[in-house]
Scaffold this active site. Structure first.
Site, PDB file in Angstrom:
ATOM      1  NE  ARG A  16      -2.177  -1.519   3.708  1.00 15.74           N
ATOM      2  CZ  ARG A  16      -2.046  -0.836   4.850  1.00 15.74           C
ATOM      3  NH1 ARG A  16      -2.515   0.394   4.940  1.00 15.74           N
ATOM      4  NH2 ARG A  16      -1.464  -1.381   5.898  1.00 15.74           N
ATOM      5  CB  VAL A  65      10.236  -5.840   8.247  1.00 14.03           C
ATOM      6  CG1 VAL A  65       9.857  -5.708   6.798  1.00 14.03           C
ATOM      7  CG2 VAL A  65       9.388  -4.947   9.150  1.00 14.03           C
ATOM      8  CE1 TYR A 156       6.325   6.625  11.539  1.00 15.06           C
ATOM      9  CE2 TYR A 156       6.747   8.991  11.618  1.00 15.06           C
ATOM     10  CZ  TYR A 156       6.523   7.830  10.893  1.00 15.06           C
ATOM     11  OH  TYR A 156       6.513   7.890   9.514  1.00 15.06           O
ATOM     12  CE  LYS A 160       9.526   5.970   9.830  1.00  9.77           C
ATOM     13  NZ  LYS A 160       9.769   5.051   8.709  1.00  9.77           N
ATOM     14  CB  ILE A 189       3.152  11.066   1.958  1.00  9.76           C
ATOM     15  CG1 ILE A 189       4.590  11.622   2.040  1.00  9.76           C
ATOM     16  CG2 ILE A 189       2.882  10.439   0.584  1.00  9.76           C
ATOM     17  CD1 ILE A 189       4.923  12.741   1.090  1.00  9.76           C
TER      18      ILE A 189
HETATM   19  P1  NDP Z   1       0.856   2.657   4.991  1.00 12.13           P
HETATM   20  O1  NDP Z   1       0.261   2.565   6.346  1.00 12.13           O
HETATM   21  O2  NDP Z   1       0.017   3.145   3.850  1.00 12.13           O
HETATM   22  O3  NDP Z   1       1.473   1.223   4.576  1.00 12.13           O
HETATM   23  C1  NDP Z   1       2.291   0.542   5.479  1.00 12.13           C
HETATM   24  C2  NDP Z   1       2.901  -0.642   4.775  1.00 12.13           C
HETATM   25  O4  NDP Z   1       3.801  -1.311   5.672  1.00 12.13           O
HETATM   26  C3  NDP Z   1       1.883  -1.691   4.341  1.00 12.13           C
HETATM   27  O5  NDP Z   1       2.316  -2.220   3.117  1.00 12.13           O
HETATM   28  C4  NDP Z   1       1.970  -2.741   5.447  1.00 12.13           C
HETATM   29  O6  NDP Z   1       1.583  -4.041   5.021  1.00 12.13           O
HETATM   30  C5  NDP Z   1       3.461  -2.689   5.749  1.00 12.13           C
HETATM   31  N1  NDP Z   1       3.851  -3.197   7.066  1.00 12.13           N
HETATM   32  C6  NDP Z   1       3.488  -2.731   8.289  1.00 12.13           C
HETATM   33  N2  NDP Z   1       4.082  -3.457   9.260  1.00 12.13           N
HETATM   34  C7  NDP Z   1       4.832  -4.409   8.645  1.00 12.13           C
HETATM   35  C8  NDP Z   1       5.654  -5.470   9.091  1.00 12.13           C
HETATM   36  N3  NDP Z   1       5.851  -5.708  10.404  1.00 12.13           N
HETATM   37  N4  NDP Z   1       6.259  -6.259   8.169  1.00 12.13           N
HETATM   38  C9  NDP Z   1       6.079  -6.046   6.852  1.00 12.13           C
HETATM   39  N5  NDP Z   1       5.313  -5.051   6.361  1.00 12.13           N
HETATM   40  C10 NDP Z   1       4.690  -4.245   7.236  1.00 12.13           C
HETATM   41  O7  NDP Z   1       2.180   3.560   5.172  1.00 12.13           O
HETATM   42  P2  NDP Z   1       2.803   4.709   4.251  1.00 12.13           P
HETATM   43  O8  NDP Z   1       2.841   4.269   2.855  1.00 12.13           O
HETATM   44  O9  NDP Z   1       2.193   5.993   4.628  1.00 12.13           O
HETATM   45  O10 NDP Z   1       4.284   4.740   4.856  1.00 12.13           O
HETATM   46  C11 NDP Z   1       5.364   4.023   4.285  1.00 12.13           C
HETATM   47  C12 NDP Z   1       6.641   4.447   5.001  1.00 12.13           C
HETATM   48  O11 NDP Z   1       6.821   5.853   4.847  1.00 12.13           O
HETATM   49  C13 NDP Z   1       6.635   4.181   6.508  1.00 12.13           C
HETATM   50  O12 NDP Z   1       7.920   3.789   6.934  1.00 12.13           O
HETATM   51  C14 NDP Z   1       6.276   5.536   7.087  1.00 12.13           C
HETATM   52  O13 NDP Z   1       6.753   5.674   8.399  1.00 12.13           O
HETATM   53  C15 NDP Z   1       6.996   6.453   6.122  1.00 12.13           C
HETATM   54  N6  NDP Z   1       6.483   7.819   6.101  1.00 12.13           N
HETATM   55  C16 NDP Z   1       5.186   8.079   5.763  1.00 12.13           C
HETATM   56  C17 NDP Z   1       4.707   9.383   5.754  1.00 12.13           C
HETATM   57  C18 NDP Z   1       3.301   9.734   5.405  1.00 12.13           C
HETATM   58  O14 NDP Z   1       2.946  10.927   5.541  1.00 12.13           O
HETATM   59  N7  NDP Z   1       2.481   8.819   4.951  1.00 12.13           N
HETATM   60  C19 NDP Z   1       5.597  10.496   6.098  1.00 12.13           C
HETATM   61  C20 NDP Z   1       6.941  10.119   6.423  1.00 12.13           C
HETATM   62  C21 NDP Z   1       7.356   8.824   6.416  1.00 12.13           C
HETATM   63  P3  NDP Z   1      -0.014  -4.483   4.982  1.00 12.13           P
HETATM   64  O15 NDP Z   1      -0.627  -3.760   3.811  1.00 12.13           O
HETATM   65  O16 NDP Z   1       0.044  -5.942   4.769  1.00 12.13           O
HETATM   66  O17 NDP Z   1      -0.607  -4.058   6.286  1.00 12.13           O
END
Ligand code: NDP
Length: 248
Positions: A16, A65, A156, A160, A189
């Site tokens: 996602r 992970v 968090y 980070k 984002i």
């Molecule tokens: P989402 O919540 O949309 O997606 C999270 C993803 O991580 C999913 O694919 C989920 O899998 C997977 N996931 C969660 N836990 C695990 C685990 N233990 N093992 C494997 N996969 C896991 O997050 P974003 O796309 O928003 O964020 C992606 C990254 O960007 C993160 O590291 C976040 O901290 C960082 N980030 C995001 C920001 C934002 O504004 N959105 C800003 C700054 C950083 P599943 O679909 O199966 O649940």
């Protein structure tokens, strides 16, 4: 467009949000994709289909992970089926927000486990293979919050910021082997992670962005692809902010 023909990329959290956009961008350039996700198989399959449309091979793997045995197994399968691992994007991440005073210990631990330990476990698991190849590109997803801090996110923000320290340390260790390690620090984002925020908080966040809009997963994917490219081989240990100017 970058050229990733003949390369294999492991993208954690690829089902996602930002991870999906990263998978699609790397697939567009010709990379085979190992798509790691936590539990949302339907979303993982949607991403996989979007990638296959570019004619690449995709291996979705349900894998935590932070679980070293599961990660090792995933990396072994990746090498066996695709012949190597050239790119690792540590993107999987979670939030468990609360004010410091009332944050539960389990919420602190859960975020550290996935965001920080998960990045360590995955980097460790690919390092031997990348050293053998004398080539690797590791991109870790940090956050503007790891640089500036944020009320309600001590757990968090700690992870980070930790990812940045880990990125620079691994970059120094692996530099002599043709492996670069960099971080991307996204700002605000539009993904499921930020969807749950109250409207007022979202408006306040956007108003602190000089470019005046929320970022898209594609904004981040472009920066990740740049750092993952073979031609970016003289960039290592860096943190690239992709935040509309929010963190400057
Ligand atoms: P989402 O919540 O949309 O997606 C999270 C993803 O991580 C999913 O694919 C989920 O899998 C997977 N996931 C969660 N836990 C695990 C685990 N233990 N093992 C494997 N996969 C896991 O997050 P974003 O796309 O928003 O964020 C992606 C990254 O960007 C993160 O590291 C976040 O901290 C960082 N980030 C995001 C920001 C934002 O504004 N959105 C800003 C700054 C950083 P599943 O679909 O199966 O649940």
């Amino acid at each position: 467009m970058m050229d990733f023909q003949g390369k294999t990329a492991v993208v954690t959290g690829g089902s996602r949000g930002i991870g999906r956009a990263v998978c699609t961008e790397l697939a567009k350039g010709g990379a085979n994709i190992v798509l790691c996700y936590a539990g949302n198989a339907a979303a993982a399959e949607e991403t996989a289909e979007a990638c296959r449309a570019y004619g690449v091979q995709v291996m979705p793997v349900q894998c935590d992970v932070a679980d070293e045995a599961q990660v090792k197994e995933m990396m072994t399968r990746a090498v066996k089926e695709f012949g190597g691992i050239h790119i690792l994007v540590n993107n999987a991440g979670i939030t468990r927000d609360n004010l410091l005073m009332i944050m539960k210990e389990e919420d602190f631990d859960a975020v550290v486990r996935t965001n920080l330990k998960g990045t360590f476990v995955c980097m460790k698991a690919v390092s031997r293979q990348m050293i053998k190849q004398r080539f690797g590109r590791i991109v870790n997803i940090s956050s503007v919050v790891g640089i500036r801090g944020n009320a309600g996110q001590v757990n968090y923000a700690a992870t980070k910021a930790g990812v940045i320290g880990m990125t620079k340390s691994a970059a120094r260790e692996l530099a002599g082997r043709g492996i670069t390690v960099n971080a991307v620090a996204p700002g605000f984002i539009e993904t499921d992670m930020t969807k749950a925020m109250p409207e007022a908080a979202k408006e306040a966040a956007v108003s602190s962005v000089p470019l005046g809009r929320i970022g898209t997963p594609e904004d981040i994917a472009g920066a990740v692809a740049f750092l993952a490219d073979e031609n970016s081989g003289y960039i290592t240990g860096q943190v690239l902010s992709v935040d509309g100017g929010m963190g400057m």
